[in-house]
Design an enzyme around this catalytic site. Structure first.
Site, PDB file in Angstrom:
ATOM      1  N   HIS A   1      26.474  49.806   3.709  1.00 36.05           N
ATOM      2  CA  HIS A   1      26.378  49.502   2.274  1.00 36.05           C
ATOM      3  C   HIS A   1      25.018  49.918   1.740  1.00 36.05           C
ATOM      4  CE1 HIS A   1      23.992  45.768   2.987  1.00 36.05           C
ATOM      5  NE2 HIS A   1      24.807  45.566   4.010  1.00 36.05           N
TER       6      HIS A   1
ATOM      7  N   ASP B   1      23.327  48.541  -0.919  1.00 28.71           N
ATOM      8  CA  ASP B   1      22.484  47.522  -1.544  1.00 28.71           C
ATOM      9  C   ASP B   1      21.774  46.659  -0.515  1.00 28.71           C
ATOM     10  OD1 ASP B   1      25.080  46.509  -0.904  1.00 28.71           O
ATOM     11  OD2 ASP B   1      24.683  44.734  -2.115  1.00 28.71           O
TER      12      ASP B   1
ATOM     13  N   GLU C   1      27.720  44.818  -1.472  1.00 29.33           N
ATOM     14  CA  GLU C   1      28.131  44.038  -0.306  1.00 29.33           C
ATOM     15  C   GLU C   1      27.412  42.702  -0.232  1.00 29.33           C
ATOM     16  OE1 GLU C   1      28.309  42.706   3.921  1.00 29.33           O
ATOM     17  OE2 GLU C   1      26.587  43.077   2.614  1.00 29.33           O
TER      18      GLU C   1
ATOM     19  N   HIS D   1      17.414  40.029   5.646  1.00 25.94           N
ATOM     20  CA  HIS D   1      17.440  39.098   4.507  1.00 25.94           C
ATOM     21  C   HIS D   1      16.160  38.287   4.382  1.00 25.94           C
ATOM     22  CE1 HIS D   1      22.103  38.810   3.886  1.00 25.94           C
ATOM     23  NE2 HIS D   1      21.720  40.023   4.243  1.00 25.94           N
TER      24      HIS D   1
END
Length: 577
Positions: free
Chosen positions: A164, A166, A233, A547
């Site tokens: 993905h 993003d 995503e 993250h």
């Protein structure tokens, strides 16, 4: 507060760390703390060899490996190639493609909100001109990317490679905690730092690099290769129409296999090195529970305010836990079996219980108890519940009239959304009876139909309804030819290319595993039964601070992505369906 009673589909990946990565890491972590002495050597017996269940197979180099051996050797070991690849990854990280939870759903009417992806697409086009020249690019819903590298044999099912575009946001308040600025793409000679480096621009860039390197050799595939890259995503993927676009062209069950992010790359544990491929994902379920109750002045409160009742409900829910399972229908079972069959240091009692768990109830109970005793492993064998959001009250001297609780559940493969909803409904019913409250229900899949189980009373009314619903994924078959190629390619890349000295006398154990989150593969279930959630390399994304603050990759892992992708394309290109 207005109550939302809308059923949607999808999962929120921002609430989870990668799919299979956390599951496998947790298993490996706790087993290292379970190496207690064997009590009674009779536990080990002569029947272990009759119970092999690990779908672990031999190495699978491409049939034409010798033709491309020099290219693969260059990718893994050549300093010039490495430095050129570093620059591509640095520039990829320097393009901010953050997704935010408040992004508009209707992309076409809000194109100005997504201009960062136009710049990103320009970067891809400039950086990989050969790839863009030899593939056909389709932009789906404006910013989804579907590249088709047309094969010469249309009777062969296409292979789909995914990632993905993003990334998750960077909290501005955390900037002073980053060793290097999150969008600099700093490279220190071993690690490349920055947001999106591990999740998962290294996979996207690595796949395109691999294809372009093959193109440079003159390779032309017999089997069509599709590259599909969504752009939301990290915020449930509801804007991602790539799968539907592909299905409209090729039809249902039309793909050979799908590969996307996930899995535990490599982990040494109990004398074995494991690579855990996500062959299934837990379901995703958000639901809300609210109470409407008469308010008033806080100087004359009832014995239990709306907040107090919801507090009692919270205790009821958290004390009423979901059951545990250890069965062959869950990839977690095979993850443990692979470890038990191959580890040289694993405690013999635990090994016995794992291998005999399907024919011995006591052994099964012991394994479940062992896994469930630690928070980091327990979620792999049961549905989890997280009470994440609560709203209620507007003023400190006014009684709350409306309180709402939001819960996130990750649904184990042995259950389904309806069963999980019934558990929460039973909890709510206990509280409704205890406090003489009404109870209104909006069941999953009921098309918003309201059911009044108990009529409202003067004490108030409880309501329960689903928000986001996604059933557990289908399970990818293992042990067949497609698994043999995928797992065997991993072994060959790790053992023969990346670490030939390390694996002269041992091997990488490739096993299935369970993803606790949901990647974009949830959109592709209708296109193939073979979905592999795995990001080759050294570090799982959760270990690489995916993250989080100071996200990074070990660059050797990025080169391994390129080498694996080349070998995998070459191998499946020689297969017949």
């Amino acid at each position: 507060m207005e109550k939302m009673k809308t059923i949607t589909t999808g999962g929120n990946k921002a609430l989870n760390l990668s799919m299979a990565a956390v599951s496998a890491l947790s298993v490996l972590f706790i087993i290292t703390n379970y190496l207690f002495p064997l009590q009674g050597s009779h536990i080990l017996n002569t029947y272990y060899h009759e119970l092999p269940k690990c779908p672990h197979l031999g190495k699978q180099p491409p049939p034409n490996y010798n033709t491309y051996a020099l290219l693969l050797e260059t990718i893994i070991n050549d300093e010039v190639f490495r430095n050129q690849s570093v620059v591509k990854m640095q520039r990829a990280v320097q393009h901010d493609t953050t997704s935010y939870d408040n992004e508009p759903i209707n992309v076409g009417d809000n194109l100005s909100e997504f201009t960062r992806f136009e710049l990103w697409h320009d970067f891809l086009n400039r950086t990989f001109p050969i790839f863009h020249n030899l593939t056909t690019l389709h932009k789906v819903n404006h910013f989804g990317l579907v590249y088709i590298w047309q094969g010469s044999d249309t009777s062969l099912k296409p292979l789909l490679l995914m990632a993905h575009q993003d990334t998750t946001p960077v909290d501005p308040s955390s900037l002073d905690q980053w060793i290097y600025p999150p969008f600099d793409g700093h490279y220190d000679g071993k690690y490349l730092h920055g947001r999106g480096s591990a999740d998962c621009k290294d996979l996207l860039i690595g796949q395109i690099e691999a294809a372009e390197e093959l193109m440079k050799t003159g390779f032309s595939p017999k089997r069509t290769i599709i590259f599909s890259y969504g752009f939301d995503e990290e915020i449930t993927g509801v804007r991602n129409h790539n799968a539907k676009f592909i299905e409209d062209i090729y039809g249902p069950k039309s793909l050979y296999a799908v590969m996307d992010e996930g899995g535990v790359s490599l982990m040494d544990i109990a004398g074995s090195t494991m690579a855990v491929v996500g062959t299934g994902e837990k379901g995703y379920f958000d639901l809300a529970i609210s109470i409407d109750k008469k308010g008033g002045h806080s100087s004359v409160p009832p014995d239990h305010t709306a907040i107090g009742i919801i507090g009692d409900l919270i205790v009821q829910i958290e004390n009423n836990k979901f059951p545990t399972y250890f069965v062959q229908s869950n990839p977690t079972f095979f993850q443990y079996v692979c470890l038990a069959e191959n580890s040289i240091d694993l405690d013999p009692q635990l090994k016995h219980d794992i291998l005999y768990s399907q024919i011995d109830d006591e052994a099964n109970k012991n394994v479940r108890s062992f896994i469930n005793r630690d928070r980091l492993t327990s979620y792999a064998i049961k549905t989890t519940q997280a009470l994440d959001i609560i709203h209620g009250g507007v003023k400190v001297n006014a009684l709350p009239e409306y309180v709402e609780l939001n819960i996130n559940a990750r649904v184990t493969l042995e259950e389904d959304i309806s069963l999980v909803f019934e558990k929460f409904l039973n909890d709510v019913e206990v509280i409704a009876k205890k406090y003489n409250l009404g109870l209104t229900i909006f069941y999953p899949y009921s098309n918003h139909t309201e059911v009044e189980l108990y009529p409202p009373t003067e004490n108030g009314v409880l309501s329960i309804w689903p928000i986001n619903v996604l059933e557990p994924s289908p399970i990818t078959p293992v042990g067949d030819r497609r698994w043999e190629i995928f797992a065997g390619t991993l072994r060959h890349v790790y053992e023969n290319l990346a670490y030939p000295d390390k694996y002269k006398d041992n091997m990488v154990v490739v096993s299935p595993g369970l993803g606790t989150g949901n990647t974009d593969t949830k959109l592709y279930w209708n296109l193939t039964d073979h979905i592999y959630r795995y990001r080759p390399g050294v570090l799982p994304s959760v270990t690489a601070n995916s993250h989080g603050i100071n996200e990074y990759i070990e660059f050797d892992g990025h080169l391994q992505i390129i080498a694996f992708t080349i070998e995998y394309i070459l191998s499946v290109d020689e297969e017949q369906d």
